[in-house]
Design a protein around this motif. Structure first.
Motif, mmCIF file in Angstrom:
data_model
loop_
_atom_site.group_PDB
_atom_site.id
_atom_site.type_symbol
_atom_site.label_atom_id
_atom_site.label_comp_id
_atom_site.label_asym_id
_atom_site.label_seq_id
_atom_site.Cartn_x
_atom_site.Cartn_y
_atom_site.Cartn_z
ATOM 1 N N SER A 203 11.436 41.955 58.790
ATOM 2 C CA SER A 203 11.166 41.291 57.524
ATOM 3 C C SER A 203 10.085 40.225 57.710
ATOM 4 O O SER A 203 10.091 39.479 58.689
ATOM 5 C CB SER A 203 12.431 40.639 56.982
ATOM 6 N N TYR A 204 9.161 40.180 56.771
ATOM 7 C CA TYR A 204 8.051 39.217 56.859
ATOM 8 C C TYR A 204 8.559 37.786 56.951
ATOM 9 O O TYR A 204 7.909 36.913 57.528
ATOM 10 C CB TYR A 204 7.120 39.377 55.651
ATOM 11 N N GLU A 205 9.749 37.501 56.392
ATOM 12 C CA GLU A 205 10.286 36.143 56.402
ATOM 13 C C GLU A 205 10.687 35.695 57.802
ATOM 14 O O GLU A 205 10.833 34.503 58.053
ATOM 15 C CB GLU A 205 11.500 36.062 55.472
ATOM 16 N N LYS A 206 10.893 36.654 58.703
ATOM 17 C CA LYS A 206 11.323 36.328 60.067
ATOM 18 C C LYS A 206 10.153 36.157 61.030
ATOM 19 O O LYS A 206 10.355 35.808 62.196
ATOM 20 C CB LYS A 206 12.260 37.422 60.586
ATOM 21 N N GLN A 207 8.952 36.391 60.546
ATOM 22 C CA GLN A 207 7.785 36.332 61.420
ATOM 23 C C GLN A 207 7.107 34.969 61.335
ATOM 24 O O GLN A 207 6.984 34.374 60.267
ATOM 25 C CB GLN A 207 6.789 37.435 61.021
ATOM 26 N N ASP A 208 6.647 34.488 62.472
ATOM 27 C CA ASP A 208 5.925 33.224 62.540
ATOM 28 C C ASP A 208 4.442 33.480 62.287
ATOM 29 O O ASP A 208 3.782 34.195 63.040
ATOM 30 C CB ASP A 208 6.132 32.604 63.931
ATOM 31 N N PHE A 209 3.913 32.909 61.213
ATOM 32 C CA PHE A 209 2.504 33.068 60.860
ATOM 33 C C PHE A 209 1.703 31.782 61.082
ATOM 34 O O PHE A 209 0.612 31.630 60.536
ATOM 35 C CB PHE A 209 2.366 33.478 59.393
ATOM 36 N N THR A 210 2.239 30.875 61.881
ATOM 37 C CA THR A 210 1.571 29.581 62.035
ATOM 38 C C THR A 210 0.439 29.611 63.063
ATOM 39 O O THR A 210 -0.362 28.687 63.119
ATOM 40 C CB THR A 210 2.578 28.490 62.434
#
Length: 267
Positions: A203-210
């Motif tokens: 799920s995209y919500e679980k990925q770190d995009f920082t």
């Protein structure tokens, strides 16, 4: 310098019609047309070089005309056209009586200037100009550092892209290249690549995009090519509750880039 054109058979008008209608002509000549006051102003602010502006005094207001003349470089020729001529060269109805001819930009990957921790939106092979325009609006709204078209199927200066992007074509740093070239570009700069794919995804919500991030979306019909599936840092998915397994590409892109922005504190 001013001149007037009142005939739709004028050679200049015939050339403008070709630029408006034929992507081959735009590529050959290296020019394209911009229609509308907001779009022309955005192009000027973004450093696009205009060669000529055409305006219809029966349509454009005097205030709009004076404001335009204040920002036009002296090198830009100004042409007054009749209402009949303007309707001939205009792509869409209801515009404000202003059209400009501008030089195309190369849109090379190597020309992109990225910050230390970039956020990039990538779309692979979108065919519909309306979808590309919507993606550009999303890219502008989220303030991404670059928008990249991989394996582009449509001329970037298609008038429908300019129309549907509401000028976003001029406000976002854009590059194009083959899928292989784009992947190599990302890998050479250690930019994490997150591909929106149903298989083997989290799920995209679980990925770190920082960290340095490229978010990649494909078409609703075909999704992303196998190269993205195998070379992405991580495949991500937007969980859906309905019966369908896809959504409009610009909607999916908006969800992903604004989640990345949220994680980054909207800085």
């Amino acid at each position: 310098m001013y001149k007037e054109i009142s005939s739709i058979h004028n050679p200049t008008i015939k050339q403008l019609v070709l630029l408006q209608e034929k992507s081959k002509e735009r590529r050959k000549k290296g020019f394209f047309l911009i229609e509308g006051i907001r779009e022309v102003n955005l192009a000027l602010k973004s450093g696009f070089e205009l060669t000529e502006v055409f305006y219809c005094e029966e349509i454009i207001t005097q205030d709009e005309l004076e404001n335009l003349k204040e920002v036009l470089p002296d090198s830009v020729s100004q042409v007054i056209v009749s209402e009949e001529v303007y309707k001939k060269i205009a792509y869409r109805s209801g515009t404000e009586g202003l059209l400009a001819c501008a030089k195309s930009k190369p849109n090379s990957l190597e020309d992109l200037i990225l910050p230390e921790n970039p956020l990039i939106l990538i779309a692979e092979a979108p065919e519909k100009p309306g979808n590309i325009g919507a993606l550009l609006r999303t890219a502008d709204a989220a303030g991404v550092d670059a928008f990249i078209l991989a394996n582009p199927k449509t001329d970037l200066y298609n008038p429908n892209i300019i129309r549907s992007s509401v000028g976003g074509l001029f406000t976002v740093d854009i590059a194009t290249g083959s899928t292989q070239e784009v992947i190599q570009f990302l890998e050479a700069r250690n930019i994490n690549c997150y591909a929106a794919i149903l298989q083997e995804a989290i799920s995209y919500e679980k990925q770190d995009f920082t960290k340095p991030t490229a978010l990649v979306v494909g078409t609703e019909a075909d999704g992303l090519s196998q190269e993205w599936r195998t070379r992405a840092t991580q495949n991500i998915i937007i969980p859906m509750q309905g019966s369908l397994d896809s959504m409009n590409v610009s909607v999916a892109a908006a969800i992903l880039v604004f989640e990345a922005r949220r994680q980054r504190g909207f800085n």
